[in-house]
Motif scaffolding. Sequence first.
Motif, short mmCIF file in Angstrom:
data_model
loop_
_atom_site.label_atom_id
_atom_site.label_comp_id
_atom_site.label_asym_id
_atom_site.label_seq_id
_atom_site.Cartn_x
_atom_site.Cartn_y
_atom_site.Cartn_z
N LEU A 1 -1.24 -5.76 3.75
CA LEU A 1 -1.31 -4.40 3.20
C LEU A 1 -0.08 -4.05 2.38
CD1 LEU A 1 -2.81 -2.46 6.25
CD2 LEU A 1 -4.00 -3.13 4.14
N ASP A 2 1.02 -4.75 2.60
CA ASP A 2 2.25 -4.49 1.86
C ASP A 2 2.27 -5.19 0.49
OD1 ASP A 2 3.41 -2.81 3.76
OD2 ASP A 2 4.17 -4.53 4.89
N ASP A 3 1.34 -6.10 0.27
CA ASP A 3 1.24 -6.82 -0.99
C ASP A 3 0.18 -6.14 -1.85
OD1 ASP A 3 0.60 -8.55 -3.08
OD2 ASP A 3 0.79 -10.34 -1.86
N ALA A 4 0.58 -5.59 -2.97
CA ALA A 4 -0.33 -4.83 -3.83
C ALA A 4 -1.56 -5.64 -4.23
CB ALA A 4 0.41 -4.35 -5.07
N GLN A 5 -1.39 -6.92 -4.47
CA GLN A 5 -2.51 -7.75 -4.88
C GLN A 5 -3.51 -7.98 -3.74
OE1 GLN A 5 -0.68 -11.27 -6.46
NE2 GLN A 5 -0.36 -10.35 -8.47
N GLN A 6 -3.02 -8.08 -2.53
CA GLN A 6 -3.88 -8.36 -1.39
C GLN A 6 -4.43 -7.09 -0.74
OE1 GLN A 6 -2.31 -11.11 1.50
NE2 GLN A 6 -0.99 -12.03 -0.03
N MET B 1 0.85 -1.16 0.00
CA MET B 1 0.00 0.00 0.00
C MET B 1 0.90 1.22 0.00
SD MET B 1 -3.02 0.86 2.69
CE MET B 1 -4.45 0.59 1.71
N LYS B 2 0.74 2.07 -0.99
CA LYS B 2 1.63 3.21 -1.15
C LYS B 2 1.23 4.40 -0.28
CE LYS B 2 3.00 2.04 -5.82
NZ LYS B 2 3.10 2.47 -7.21
N ASP B 3 -0.07 4.60 -0.07
CA ASP B 3 -0.55 5.73 0.72
C ASP B 3 -0.35 5.41 2.21
OD1 ASP B 3 -1.90 7.75 2.02
OD2 ASP B 3 -3.76 7.52 0.89
N GLN B 4 0.69 5.97 2.80
CA GLN B 4 1.06 5.64 4.18
C GLN B 4 0.02 6.10 5.19
OE1 GLN B 4 3.68 3.64 5.17
NE2 GLN B 4 3.67 3.30 2.96
N LYS B 5 -0.64 7.22 4.93
CA LYS B 5 -1.68 7.69 5.85
C LYS B 5 -2.84 6.70 5.87
CE LYS B 5 -4.83 11.48 6.79
NZ LYS B 5 -5.40 12.74 6.32
N ARG B 6 -3.26 6.27 4.70
CA ARG B 6 -4.36 5.30 4.59
C ARG B 6 -3.94 3.97 5.22
NH1 ARG B 6 -9.52 4.20 4.43
NH2 ARG B 6 -10.17 2.77 2.81
N LYS B 7 -2.69 3.60 5.04
CA LYS B 7 -2.20 2.35 5.63
C LYS B 7 -2.26 2.41 7.15
CE LYS B 7 1.73 -0.80 5.69
NZ LYS B 7 3.07 -1.07 5.16
N ARG B 8 -1.85 3.53 7.73
CA ARG B 8 -1.91 3.68 9.19
C ARG B 8 -3.35 3.59 9.68
NH1 ARG B 8 2.11 7.51 8.11
NH2 ARG B 8 0.58 9.20 8.20
N GLU B 9 -4.27 4.19 8.93
CA GLU B 9 -5.69 4.11 9.29
C GLU B 9 -6.18 2.67 9.25
OE1 GLU B 9 -7.70 6.71 6.57
OE2 GLU B 9 -6.80 8.51 7.43
N MET B 10 -5.78 1.94 8.23
CA MET B 10 -6.18 0.54 8.11
C MET B 10 -5.61 -0.29 9.25
SD MET B 10 -8.27 -0.28 5.67
CE MET B 10 -9.17 1.18 6.09
N ILE B 11 -4.36 -0.03 9.62
CA ILE B 11 -3.74 -0.76 10.74
C ILE B 11 -4.50 -0.49 12.02
CG2 ILE B 11 -1.67 -0.91 12.20
CD1 ILE B 11 -0.03 -0.48 9.59
N ARG B 12 -4.87 0.75 12.25
CA ARG B 12 -5.66 1.08 13.45
C ARG B 12 -7.00 0.36 13.42
NH1 ARG B 12 -5.39 6.59 12.46
NH2 ARG B 12 -3.20 6.94 12.36
N SER B 13 -7.62 0.32 12.26
CA SER B 13 -8.90 -0.37 12.12
C SER B 13 -8.76 -1.86 12.39
CB SER B 13 -9.48 -0.16 10.72
OG SER B 13 -9.78 1.20 10.51
N ILE B 14 -7.71 -2.47 11.86
CA ILE B 14 -7.47 -3.89 12.09
C ILE B 14 -7.29 -4.16 13.58
CG2 ILE B 14 -5.74 -5.74 11.77
CD1 ILE B 14 -5.36 -4.53 8.87
#
Length: 51
Positions: A27-32, A1-14
Amino acid sequence: MKDQKRKREMIRSIENLQLPQHLITALDDAQQAKTVVQAISQLQVMTEKWH
């Protein structure tokens, strides 16, 4: 996932939804990442409706 802000939000959600940590790794795998984001988004909607 290239958008680091969105990635942090997703990690918090998880973490808030108490989901398995392997989803964070996915989240680090583009396909997944797209599938994980979609699933988390749907779970958030369901959680909001539940409460």
